[in-house]
Design a protein around this motif. Structure first.
Motif, mmCIF file in Angstrom:
data_model
loop_
_atom_site.group_PDB
_atom_site.id
_atom_site.type_symbol
_atom_site.label_atom_id
_atom_site.label_comp_id
_atom_site.label_asym_id
_atom_site.label_seq_id
_atom_site.Cartn_x
_atom_site.Cartn_y
_atom_site.Cartn_z
ATOM 1 N N GLU A 172 59.737 -14.795 67.262
ATOM 2 C CA GLU A 172 59.083 -15.930 67.932
ATOM 3 C C GLU A 172 57.857 -16.387 67.133
ATOM 4 O O GLU A 172 57.644 -17.582 66.947
ATOM 5 C CB GLU A 172 58.691 -15.561 69.358
ATOM 6 C CG GLU A 172 57.948 -16.651 70.098
ATOM 7 C CD GLU A 172 58.757 -17.928 70.279
ATOM 8 O OE1 GLU A 172 58.119 -19.001 70.377
ATOM 9 O OE2 GLU A 172 59.996 -17.872 70.299
ATOM 10 N N ARG A 195 59.107 -18.318 64.216
ATOM 11 C CA ARG A 195 59.545 -19.668 64.603
ATOM 12 C C ARG A 195 58.354 -20.591 64.815
ATOM 13 O O ARG A 195 58.394 -21.767 64.439
ATOM 14 C CB ARG A 195 60.403 -19.613 65.867
ATOM 15 C CG ARG A 195 61.830 -19.192 65.626
ATOM 16 C CD ARG A 195 62.703 -19.428 66.847
ATOM 17 N NE ARG A 195 62.360 -18.551 67.956
ATOM 18 C CZ ARG A 195 62.829 -17.325 68.119
ATOM 19 N NH1 ARG A 195 63.673 -16.821 67.248
ATOM 20 N NH2 ARG A 195 62.474 -16.610 69.149
ATOM 21 N N GLU A 210 56.981 -21.562 61.399
ATOM 22 C CA GLU A 210 57.896 -22.530 60.788
ATOM 23 C C GLU A 210 57.748 -23.903 61.441
ATOM 24 O O GLU A 210 57.733 -24.923 60.748
ATOM 25 C CB GLU A 210 59.340 -22.038 60.910
ATOM 26 C CG GLU A 210 60.357 -22.934 60.255
ATOM 27 C CD GLU A 210 60.266 -22.975 58.736
ATOM 28 O OE1 GLU A 210 60.912 -23.859 58.144
ATOM 29 O OE2 GLU A 210 59.550 -22.149 58.133
ATOM 30 N N TYR A 233 60.685 -27.343 65.724
ATOM 31 C CA TYR A 233 60.745 -26.050 66.425
ATOM 32 C C TYR A 233 62.195 -25.720 66.727
ATOM 33 O O TYR A 233 62.926 -26.548 67.266
ATOM 34 C CB TYR A 233 59.936 -26.095 67.727
ATOM 35 C CG TYR A 233 59.946 -24.778 68.451
ATOM 36 C CD1 TYR A 233 59.126 -23.744 68.033
ATOM 37 C CD2 TYR A 233 60.806 -24.559 69.522
ATOM 38 C CE1 TYR A 233 59.136 -22.519 68.676
ATOM 39 C CE2 TYR A 233 60.820 -23.336 70.173
ATOM 40 C CZ TYR A 233 59.985 -22.321 69.750
ATOM 41 O OH TYR A 233 60.003 -21.114 70.382
ATOM 42 N N THR A 234 62.609 -24.522 66.381
ATOM 43 C CA THR A 234 63.962 -24.055 66.674
ATOM 44 C C THR A 234 63.895 -23.110 67.872
ATOM 45 O O THR A 234 63.226 -22.072 67.815
ATOM 46 C CB THR A 234 64.559 -23.323 65.457
ATOM 47 O OG1 THR A 234 64.530 -24.198 64.338
ATOM 48 C CG2 THR A 234 65.984 -22.891 65.733
ATOM 49 N N SER A 262 64.826 -20.339 70.662
ATOM 50 C CA SER A 262 65.549 -19.068 70.697
ATOM 51 C C SER A 262 66.736 -19.233 71.641
ATOM 52 O O SER A 262 66.830 -20.204 72.401
ATOM 53 C CB SER A 262 64.632 -17.954 71.210
ATOM 54 O OG SER A 262 64.340 -18.145 72.588
#
Length: 75
Positions: free
Chosen positions: A25, A28, A31, A38-39, A41
């Protein structure tokens, strides 16, 4: 990959799954900050899907409950 990151990942492989997910997390979030993307979960994607399904069925929190909550939080 630099040495420090390799060491962290090697150690993280021995951690409980919950801690590994927490580390993922954080990655992410970094990143997302760097790329503006935002990717989610799998858990977040599932929660969003559940919320959308509830909305499709017309299952919303009542206006009364929303107002009570706003009052408790000073809004």
């Amino acid at each position: 990959m630099n040495r420090i990151l390799k060491e962290v990942i090697e150690h993280a492989e021995t951690w409980p799954l919950e801690d590994q997910e927490e580390l993922a997390e954080y990655a992410r979030e970094i990143e997302a900050r760097r790329t503006g993307i935002y990717t989610m979960s799998d858990d977040e994607r599932s929660a969003v899907g559940k919320g959308l399904a509830e909305a499709d069925r017309g299952e919303f929190v009542s206006d009364e409950l929303t107002s009570e909550t706003d009052k408790r939080h000073g809004e």
